[in-house]
Design an enzyme around this catalytic site. Structure first.
Site, short mmCIF file in Angstrom:
data_model
loop_
_atom_site.label_atom_id
_atom_site.label_comp_id
_atom_site.label_asym_id
_atom_site.label_seq_id
_atom_site.Cartn_x
_atom_site.Cartn_y
_atom_site.Cartn_z
N LYS A 1 -69.15 -13.71 40.08
CA LYS A 1 -68.71 -14.83 39.23
C LYS A 1 -68.24 -14.33 37.86
O LYS A 1 -67.18 -14.70 37.38
CB LYS A 1 -69.86 -15.80 39.03
N ASN A 2 -69.02 -13.41 37.28
CA ASN A 2 -68.74 -13.01 35.89
C ASN A 2 -67.63 -11.97 35.77
O ASN A 2 -67.27 -11.59 34.66
CB ASN A 2 -70.03 -12.57 35.19
N CYS B 1 -73.67 -23.26 30.05
CA CYS B 1 -75.13 -23.41 30.22
C CYS B 1 -75.80 -23.39 28.85
O CYS B 1 -75.50 -22.55 28.02
CB CYS B 1 -75.69 -22.28 31.08
N ARG C 1 -74.64 -20.08 21.23
CA ARG C 1 -73.86 -19.01 21.89
C ARG C 1 -72.57 -18.84 21.10
O ARG C 1 -71.50 -19.23 21.52
CB ARG C 1 -73.62 -19.35 23.36
C1 EPZ Z 1 -72.06 -13.31 29.78
O1 EPZ Z 1 -72.16 -14.32 28.78
C2 EPZ Z 1 -72.41 -13.99 31.09
N1 EPZ Z 1 -71.44 -15.06 31.35
C3 EPZ Z 1 -73.83 -14.55 31.03
O2 EPZ Z 1 -74.14 -15.03 32.33
C4 EPZ Z 1 -74.80 -13.42 30.73
O3 EPZ Z 1 -76.09 -13.97 30.56
C5 EPZ Z 1 -74.36 -12.71 29.44
O4 EPZ Z 1 -73.00 -12.26 29.56
C6 EPZ Z 1 -75.23 -11.50 29.14
O5 EPZ Z 1 -75.17 -10.60 30.22
C7 EPZ Z 1 -70.22 -14.71 31.82
O6 EPZ Z 1 -69.93 -13.53 31.99
C8 EPZ Z 1 -69.29 -15.82 32.12
P1 EPZ Z 1 -72.72 -12.09 25.55
P2 EPZ Z 1 -71.60 -14.02 27.30
O7 EPZ Z 1 -71.48 -12.32 24.75
O8 EPZ Z 1 -70.37 -13.21 27.40
C9 EPZ Z 1 -74.63 -13.13 21.29
C10 EPZ Z 1 -74.83 -16.55 33.96
O9 EPZ Z 1 -75.95 -17.00 34.22
N2 EPZ Z 1 -73.23 -13.21 20.82
O10 EPZ Z 1 -73.00 -10.73 26.09
O11 EPZ Z 1 -71.56 -15.28 26.55
C11 EPZ Z 1 -74.96 -14.27 22.23
O12 EPZ Z 1 -75.40 -15.39 21.50
C12 EPZ Z 1 -74.36 -16.44 32.52
O13 EPZ Z 1 -74.01 -16.10 34.82
C13 EPZ Z 1 -73.00 -13.41 19.47
O14 EPZ Z 1 -73.92 -13.51 18.66
O15 EPZ Z 1 -72.78 -13.10 26.76
C14 EPZ Z 1 -76.07 -13.69 23.09
O16 EPZ Z 1 -77.31 -13.84 22.42
C15 EPZ Z 1 -75.37 -17.04 31.55
N3 EPZ Z 1 -71.72 -13.50 19.04
C16 EPZ Z 1 -75.72 -12.20 23.15
O17 EPZ Z 1 -74.78 -11.96 22.10
C17 EPZ Z 1 -70.64 -13.39 19.89
O18 EPZ Z 1 -69.48 -13.45 19.42
C18 EPZ Z 1 -75.08 -11.78 24.46
O19 EPZ Z 1 -73.96 -12.60 24.66
C19 EPZ Z 1 -70.90 -13.19 21.27
C20 EPZ Z 1 -72.21 -13.10 21.71
#
Ligand code: EPZ
Length: 419
Positions: free
Chosen positions: A23-24, A118, A123
């Site tokens: 999916k991701n 979600c 986020r």
């Molecule tokens: C991706 O989300 C996945 N979604 C998430 O899966 C997964 O939990 C996450 O990566 C971590 O592995 C998709 O790929 C569609 P991040 P993403 O940017 O990209 C903070 C599922 O269940 N952050 O790595 O949003 C953020 O708040 C979903 O399939 C900032 O602060 O994750 C988080 O605490 C849920 N500023 C952390 O980084 C930003 O600009 C990781 O977020 C971006 C992120």
């Protein structure tokens, strides 16, 4: 009508399960086709609601999508115009922010409503936007919550440092940088398998990306991209979910069509609590048994233990002979599965950013509710292992990320039905 699952637990899962496309990876690749302005054939697409929503979203900006079999779509983005998809599309799914990088790269301008998805707490996308600014884009916000990125003289390659190894920010900056003038280096990039998948897709479209999968990715900008045929990698989180379900039900399941290397953290943790894990070329067999131990889990960016496997693993640890601790390093809000699991007889306390899990002999059926995609998966695992009947509501969350869940579990011997 509120979709629900009714599961009669206590039956070990036995047999083989074929894992679907990731999916991701599928989400960024679907939005990434916009950057090609050509025709792409994408294989191994999972049939889940997030994918349908992403395809509808790009159709809203002029793409055409045609399925030639259940998991292969031909996506034509030659007629895509620079405009933002309707807010209701963007508010449902965070991955629609990938539209920003793709449109900015191709048109020098992009506009998207603030993302939804979600509810795992705040986020933000500040790192995505900071990356775009480093490449020369100007960001403006409207009072209606629209984000506009503009690079009237085009994007210029640059050195982009990510304060957090963010999956989304890494992908979005990569999407904008592939068509920028000059070279971009992303430092502290995320290393997840879906980043590698996305880079392989873009390179198949003529991009020049190296280092994906490491924390430093180099992107040499090209004039334009072209279409390609690309097959997505298998879904490591779906695979991990079935591995844990096999252990929790004390069954024996062979999870097929996977890349075992992606599963190393999950396999290691299963072995650590005493669960046998046999690794073959493109499959893994897990054999559940009585009396496994507790352990400590710390979720971290890949190759650390994936946050998306935290709730599922907690359902297993709830049945261990011992005490476990799960530290959540990515989403502080990820513990919303805990009260639901406790309704089923688990003994879990959330203490300052970690779950303290005292293993119990058995779980019992209950009426529970999915709060997000992986919390839903956690409740399915608990229900499969519990004595008695469990009803899980709000399963539309589960449908976001698990293809043919009921059919795959029935095939493994589960007593499960959707009402
Ligand atoms: C991706 O989300 C996945 N979604 C998430 O899966 C997964 O939990 C996450 O990566 C971590 O592995 C998709 O790929 C569609 P991040 P993403 O940017 O990209 C903070 C599922 O269940 N952050 O790595 O949003 C953020 O708040 C979903 O399939 C900032 O602060 O994750 C988080 O605490 C849920 N500023 C952390 O980084 C930003 O600009 C990781 O977020 C971006 C992120």
């Amino acid at each position: 009508m509120d979709n629900r699952l009714i599961i009669r637990g206590g039956r070990p899962l036995y047999g083989d399960v074929k894992i679907s496309g990731m999916k991701n990876s599928a989400l960024p690749v679907i939005f990434g086709t916009i950057a090609t302005g050509d025709v792409c054939t994408i294989k191994n697409l999972p049939d889940i609601s997030d994918i349908s929503l992403a395809l509808e979203t790009i159709e809203m900006v002029g793409a055409s999508v045609r399925f030639i079999d259940t998991s292969t779509a031909i996506i034509d983005t030659r007629k895509v115009m620079m405009k933002s998809p309707p807010l209701e599309y963007v508010s449902k799914m965070r991955a629609s922010t990938y539209m920003l990088g793709a449109m900015l790269g191709r048109f020098g301008r992009a506009e998207v409503g603030y993302p939804g998805g979600c509810d795992l707490g705040a986020r933000p996308i500040n790192l995505h936007l900071k990356g775009f600014e480093t490449l020369g884009a100007r960001i403006t916000y409207s009072t209606s919550g629209m984000i506009t990125c503009e690079a009237p003289i085009g994007l210029k390659g640059n050195f982009v440092y990510l304060d957090i190894a963010s999956v989304g920010a890494t992908i979005n900056v990569m999407l904008a940088a592939v068509l920028a003038e000059g070279t971009t280096v992303i430092e502290n990039a995320a290393r997840e398998p879906h980043i590698v998948d996305m880079a392989c897709f873009l390179n198949a479209c003529g991009a020049k990306i190296s280092g994906a999968g490491t924390s430093m990715i180099r992107i040499r900008g090209v004039e334009s991209l072209h279409g390609c045929t690309y097959e997505l990698a298998p879904d490591m989180i779906e695979a991990g979910t079935y591995m844990v379900a096999a252990a929790a039900t004390r069954g024996r399941v062979c999870v097929k069509n996977i890349i075992p290397k992606h599963m190393e953290s999950v396999s290691t943790k299963l072995r650590e609590i005493g669960i046998p894990v046999e690794v073959q070329d493109d499959s893994i067999t897990v054999t559940g048994l009585e009396g496994f131990r507790g352990t400590e889990i710390r979720t971290n960016p890949y190759p650390g233990f994936p946050t998306d496997m935290h709730p599922q693993f907690s359902a297993l640890l709830a049945l261990s002979r011992g005490v476990s601790r799960v530290f959540e390093g990515i989403y502080p809000e990820r513990f919303r599965y805990v009260p639901e699991l406790n309704k089923m007889g688990a003994n879990i306390e959330v203490i300052d950013g970690s779950a303290l899990i005292n293993g119990v002999e058995t779980l019992h059926g209950a009426e529970v509710k999915a709060s997000d995609l992986r919390a839903g998966a956690c409740l399915v695992i608990a229900a499969l292992a519990a004595d008695g009947v469990t009803t899980i509501s709000s399963i539309e969350y589960i449908d976001r990320g698990y293809e043919d869940l009921v059919e795959k579990l029935k095939f493994l011997g589960a007593d499960i039905k959707r009402v």
